[in-house]
Scaffold this active site. Structure first.
Site, PDB file in Angstrom:
ATOM      1  N   HIS A   1      28.590  48.404  33.652  1.00 35.25           N
ATOM      2  CA  HIS A   1      28.235  49.726  33.145  1.00 35.25           C
ATOM      3  C   HIS A   1      29.267  50.772  33.553  1.00 35.25           C
ATOM      4  O   HIS A   1      29.705  51.597  32.742  1.00 35.25           O
ATOM      5  CB  HIS A   1      26.846  50.130  33.666  1.00 35.25           C
ATOM      6  CG  HIS A   1      26.450  51.522  33.259  1.00 35.25           C
ATOM      7  ND1 HIS A   1      26.714  52.615  34.055  1.00 35.25           N
ATOM      8  CD2 HIS A   1      25.844  51.989  32.146  1.00 35.25           C
ATOM      9  CE1 HIS A   1      26.281  53.709  33.438  1.00 35.25           C
ATOM     10  NE2 HIS A   1      25.741  53.354  32.288  1.00 35.25           N
TER      11      HIS A   1
ATOM     12  N   CYS B   1      70.716  43.738  30.816  1.00 35.50           N
ATOM     13  CA  CYS B   1      69.509  44.301  31.410  1.00 35.50           C
ATOM     14  C   CYS B   1      69.923  45.132  32.620  1.00 35.50           C
ATOM     15  O   CYS B   1      70.573  44.634  33.534  1.00 35.50           O
ATOM     16  CB  CYS B   1      68.515  43.213  31.801  1.00 35.50           C
ATOM     17  SG  CYS B   1      69.212  41.827  32.721  1.00 35.50           S
TER      18      CYS B   1
END
Length: 811
Positions: A419, A750
């Site tokens: 919840h 990279c």
């Protein structure tokens, strides 16, 4: 029997929301349409909205209820007093004889269908305004489980009606602009699945935290599913990759996370309507609720249900412990991620942080700061100050008035489908659930930072940290011929960046998964019986619980980490670099010191390819290869490309490729490509010969600069002259690009330089680089730099390289 009072889920008209509410209409739709596709839904019927109004009017309650609600709104009555007055009125009311007969007659028919004299049923509320795209009504009305007998059933239906007027339900309708007297209640009566002896849980057809649409998320625990929905337990979590679900001989399960599952909800004593909560056994806590076969079956059902409704779905499932059968017991639209704007992406970055106090599951991806308010019950609402951080054990719908006023939520218990998690997402609040000890560690009045921006795990830091929020406009990103890819290490972060239109992942760092998820040195698993450090042995035993073969722990966890990264970019290439720790970093892993030598300069020591074929690490490298094989061959993510780091010589290249082949990863086999990092001058000098052995190059600009200029990249004293734009470095980069293309090999880079320096991105584009790989937060900036470089008039005129790149420019 008045046909207006009862509708069977299997009948036409059972999907009419106005009469059945969202929940029951969905059950009707599921029963009539999905059963033919092999998706079983428990039999049942609904008491209609017409019956609700007939019940209200037969007891002359309409005007009284309306007056009470008006008095609450006008402050003549408190919310608690007015809501209680309405509920008590309903509790005393009687069903008209025809209506009671309609309900009990339907129940008898349901018992007859099930061949049981008194069938146990679930009685669920279904408001006529719930489960709409803009209002989930999650948990606002009541559900009653294990109801048996006609008298108990009528009482449960009456209590469902009364739950339309709980404090939380009234507040929720007020906040969402619903007219109380136009919202009715349908009640679903559905055959119970004996999951009290099996398991149950919740399933979403997308990733609940990021909205990534290509996964199914399944949570499960032992016993009835309310334990998961209420956040009472930390459930198992399973993640499945949807695009490969129907491929033969594949099991595309990206992740299986064992939950603590300390409690379970089971039936009460025979003949009673109540349920009870008991402790799980040690065996249950250490076992997964679902088999791989069950996981894949549920995931396929989720895809079929999503396809039918043509939208992401939130489903509840249950497994009968007596027959082993799986059922879908509810399905409703997902109401949070499906409403997010697709053309923008908010990112949060911590700039500084205090001591880490707690860890749990991150809900959302935001950061919040504030003062702790620890509460035991929602009745303590008067103690709560607006903008505080709510800390409690678990939440249920009664907490809603407090949650609305909070800056963030932290709970001891619960999973991603509890919840607290569902409501936090709906309200856009960061939450950390399942911390275990929040209510004992965090005292009221303490200032903390709640960070959900660092991946799957959420962290609570001491004090008020500085952070940055950025809003990235994805619809303004230019297209480029040069590929712009991502550098990625954290599997959870990879999923958070799925919306970026990247061309793949140019560098997936395996060592992050090893250090942060696996945590154990691979050789300490291979040779566990030889590990001398008792503390390390205890930690390894705890981490590998549930794994008879400790090396399987390494393989499965590494495969899961790689797969989660690769799935976010499928079918684009994801280049996974095999482990590139230095010896001092390997030694920091649990059990690592026993297996690592001391080196004076580990930066240029026993790292990369030199480890993979050596006796001191060969068995550890085998585990890495087994993990990659699992990702490519069992899960099916063939977009994974292997990349070998720090390969100094051609002989090392041959030995490494042979070791890979020995472990089932043969270059070219099953479409496997193998790249090599270009980070040593020897890789450039012998580029054409390396190209005979590898399918591509990835330039590691940091190490290449370090070894070209002879500068320790970690040296503070030499930092001013460590420059990837130095002419010596750019000359080598341009050279290897030419050599790679001459050999018909792709080459990428990279590194951070293209992000920080637009002229460096311009140089790479002009040199003909195939791709540039950058950190996600730099992607949009680099994409813009590359687009501008490609359209530059000097490039169009083929001007010489030096005229466009100021090689002499230094920091």
């Amino acid at each position: 029997m008045d046909k207006h009072y009862i509708t069977w889920f299997c009948d036409e008209g059972s999907s009419e929301i106005a009469q059945l509410g969202g929940k029951n209409a969905s059950l009707g739709e599921m029963t009539r349409n999905m059963s033919a596709k092999g998706i079983p839904v428990p039999d049942g019927f609904a008491v209609t909205a017409k019956a609700y109004w007939a019940f209200i009017d037969a007891n002359q309650m309409r005007d009284i209820i309306s007056t009470c609600l008006g008095d609450i709104k006008g402050k003549k009555l408190s919310l608690a007093a007015g809501a209680k007055q309405i509920r008590e009125l309903i509790a005393r009311a009687q069903f008209p004889e025809a209506m009671a007969e309609a309900i009990t007659s339907a129940y008898r028919k349901l018992c007859k269908r099930a061949r049981q004299p008194e069938l146990d049923v679930a009685v669920r509320s279904s408001a006529t305004a719930e489960d709409l795209p803009d209002a989930s009504f999650a948990g606002q009305q009541e559900t009653f489980l294990n109801i048996r007998g006609e008298k108990n059933l009528l009482d449960a239906v009456r209590r469902c009606v009364a739950s339309l007027f709980t404090d939380r339900a009234i507040v929720y309708r007020e906040n969402h602009g619903f007219d109380h007297m136009k919202v009715a209640l349908s009640v679903g009566v559905q055959r119970m699945v004996h999951s009290d002896r099996g398991g149950a849980g919740v399933m979403f057809s997308l990733d609940t935290e990021t909205g990534f649409p290509n996964t199914v998320l399944i949570n499960g625990s032992w016993g009835l599913g309310e334990a998961v929905v209420q956040g009472m337990v930390e459930p198992d979590e399973y993640v499945v990759f949807k695009p490969l679900l129907h491929e033969k001989n594949l099991a595309p399960i990206l992740e299986k996370r064992l939950g603590a599952k300390a409690k379970k909800i089971v039936y009460g004593a025979s003949g009673q309507e109540t349920t009870k909560t008991i402790d799980t056994s040690k065996e249950e806590r250490e076992s997964f609720v679902l088999s791989d076969e069950d996981i894949l079956k549920l995931a396929r059902w989720a895809v079929a249900i999503e396809d039918h409704y043509r939208r992401p779905m939130d489903m509840e499932w249950a497994k009968d412990g007596e027959t082993g059968e799986l059922f879908i017991v509810q399905a409703r639209p997902e109401t949070v991620q499906s409403r997010r704007e697709a053309d923008s992406l908010k990112t949060y970055t911590l700039k500084q942080k205090g001591e880490r106090l707690l860890t749990g599951l991150a809900i959302g991806d935001a950061i919040a700061t504030g003062m702790v308010c620890r509460l035991d019950s929602p009745t303590e609402i008067a103690k709560f100050k607006d903008g505080a951080i709510l800390v409690t054990r678990i939440t249920d719908p009664d907490w809603m008035p407090i949650m609305k006023r909070a800056a963030a939520i932290i709970t001891d218990h619960g999973g991603r489908t509890s919840h607290a998690a569902i409501v936090s997402r709906e309200m856009g609040l960061p939450a950390i659930v399942g911390t275990g000890t929040a209510t004992t560690v965090l005292e009221t009045g303490r200032h903390v930072t709640v960070s959900c921006a660092e991946g799957d795990d959420g962290y609570v830091y001491d004090g008020i940290a500085a952070f940055e929020m950025r809003d990235l406009a994805l619809d303004q990103i230019a297209k480029t011929k040069t590929g712009v890819m991502l550098n990625m290490a954290n599997p959870a972060a990879a999923m958070r960046w799925w919306r970026l239109p990247a061309d793949g992942i140019g560098l997936a760092r395996m060592e992050f998964v090893v250090a942060n998820i696996i945590k154990v040195h691979p050789m300490a698993l291979v040779k566990f019986e030889e590990v001398k450090d008792e503390s390390a042995r205890e930690q390894i035993q705890e981490l590998t619980r549930g794994f008879e073969d400790k090396t399987r722990y390494f393989v499965d966890m590494l495969a899961s980490g790689i797969a989660r990264i690769a799935a976010t970019r499928y079918p684009h290439p994801v280049i996974v670099r095999t482990s590139d720790f230095r010896t001092n970093e390997y030694a920091e892993l649990i059990g690592g010191r026993q297996f690592e030598p001391h080196e004076e300069n580990p930066m240029i020591g026993w790292r990369g390819a030199s480890r993979y074929y050596s006796e001191g690490y060969r068995a550890g490298f085998e585990l890495e290869c087994r993990a990659i094989r699992k990702v490519r061959e069992e899960i099916g993510l063939k977009n994974v490309v292997v990349m070998i780091p720090f390969c100094r010589t051609l002989e090392e290249a041959d030995k490494t490729l042979q070791a890979m082949a020995d472990f089932g990863l043969r270059r070219g086999g099953n479409g496997l490509e193998v790249y090599v990092m270009c980070e040593i001058p020897s890789n450039v000098i012998l580029a054409e010969k390396f190209a005979e052995r590898f399918d591509g190059f990835s330039i590691g600009s940091n190490d290449l600069t370090q070894l070209t200029l002879g500068i320790d990249r970690d040296s503070e004293q030499l930092a001013p002259i460590f420059n990837e734009r130095d002419e010596a470095v750019t000359t080598l980069i341009a050279s290897v690009i030419r050599s790679a293309h001459k050999s018909n090999r792709k080459v990428g880079l990279c590194g951070q330089a293209p992000s920080d320096h637009p002229e460096f991105a311009r140089f790479l584009v002009q040199a003909g680089i195939d791709s540039i790989s950058v950190s996600p937060d730099s992607f949009i900036r680099v994409k813009k730099n590359v687009a501008e470089a490609e359209s530059d008039e000097h490039l169009a005129a083929n001007q010489p390289l030096a005229s466009n790149f100021p090689v002499g420019a230094q920091k």
